[in-house]
Design a protein around this motif. Structure first.
Motif, PDB file in Angstrom:
ATOM      1  N   SER A 144     -52.868  23.578  39.691  1.00  0.00           N
ATOM      2  CA  SER A 144     -51.523  24.561  39.202  1.00  0.00           C
ATOM      3  C   SER A 144     -50.859  24.264  40.899  1.00  0.00           C
ATOM      4  O   SER A 144     -51.356  23.915  42.189  1.00  0.00           O
ATOM      5  CB  SER A 144     -51.610  25.972  39.451  1.00  0.00           C
ATOM      6  N   ASN A 168     -46.270  26.327  36.340  1.00  0.00           N
ATOM      7  CA  ASN A 168     -47.999  26.983  36.106  1.00  0.00           C
ATOM      8  C   ASN A 168     -48.787  27.032  34.578  1.00  0.00           C
ATOM      9  O   ASN A 168     -48.845  26.126  34.074  1.00  0.00           O
ATOM     10  CB  ASN A 168     -48.868  27.795  37.554  1.00  0.00           C
ATOM     11  N   ASP A 184     -56.991  25.407  38.024  1.00  0.00           N
ATOM     12  CA  ASP A 184     -55.910  26.975  38.235  1.00  0.00           C
ATOM     13  C   ASP A 184     -56.342  27.364  39.880  1.00  0.00           C
ATOM     14  O   ASP A 184     -57.168  28.379  39.494  1.00  0.00           O
ATOM     15  CB  ASP A 184     -56.291  27.782  37.420  1.00  0.00           C
TER      16      ASP A 184
END
Length: 230
Positions: A144, A168, A184
């Motif tokens: 991300s 994202n 993430d």
């Protein structure tokens, strides 16, 4: 096909920057092709390459032990956008023939380092890198964009949070659909109140400090270890 695409990227950037003519030297300097050229020759072959911008470049400087002890190679260049990543991807990733590449791109695109931000183009550049890696037998880990409320070097960008979240979301959906590991960092480092990076993890709101990098390391290393076993 590839040459035509690269020509398009060169043309896009120079038009965006208001230049009518450019030299080969300017193109090479802008693309960063020579920054790691000597190191790449010396390394010959890498195990894991981290492809990124100043967030990756600073990571190597702040915590070099993480890279040395794990035989990781950092290929970050401050200020770089996904357009530049794509241009130097062969030199800084493919030619090193790593088992894994971790791609962290998007921050400087959204900060408009290379002209107006277009999500479709940035997303396309990242997917092109994924496809280039896979076609060369390199496993990909996507990540991300890190949280950021604003960019001090370009205060005209007022909607960074929304743009980061949108990109994202799209990257994660692509990764899930194509069975690609997705890291993430955002959810672990964001201040949910306003979308900024948690103050404990940064000094300027965009770049992690050592504590922030330690958080990132705790996230990415298990992904790498799992990929190595596959």
């Amino acid at each position: 096909m590839i040459n035509s695409y690269l020509k398009y990227i060169f043309t896009f950037w120079f038009i965006a920057c208001g230049l009518n003519a450019y030299s080969q030297k300017e193109v090479i300097n802008w693309s960063g092709l020579q920054k790691y050229s000597v190191d790449n020759i010396a390394i010959g072959k890498a195990s894991v390459v981290f492809m990124g911008n100043s967030i990756t470049e600073n990571w190597v400087k702040y915590h070099p032990e993480f890279f040395k002890e794990n035989n990781y190679t950092g290929r970050g260049i401050s200020g770089h956008t996904s357009y530049q990543f794509l241009l130097r991807f062969r030199e800084d990733v493919i030619k090193l023939n790593p088992r894994i590449v971790i791609i962290n791109a998007g921050t400087n695109d959204i900060a408009e380092n290379c002209g107006p931000y277009v999500e479709e183009y940035t997303f396309g550049n990242i997917i092109s890198m994924v496809e280039l890696a896979q076609s060369n037998g390199i496993k990909v880990i996507m990540s991300s964009v890190l949280p950021a409320l604003a960019f001090k070097w370009n205060p005209s960008v007022k909607d960074a949070v929304a743009k980061i979240q949108s990109l994202n979301k799209r990257l994660k959906e692509y990764a899930v659909k194509n069975d690609i590991p997705y890291i993430d960092y955002y959810d672990k480092m964001v201040d949910s109140a306003d979308g900024s990076m948690c103050v404990d993890y940064t000094k300027d709101g965009v770049h992690p400090n050592l504590k922030g990098y330690l958080v990132m390391e705790s996230i990415v290393k298990p992904f790498i270890e799992r990929c190595m076993k596959q």
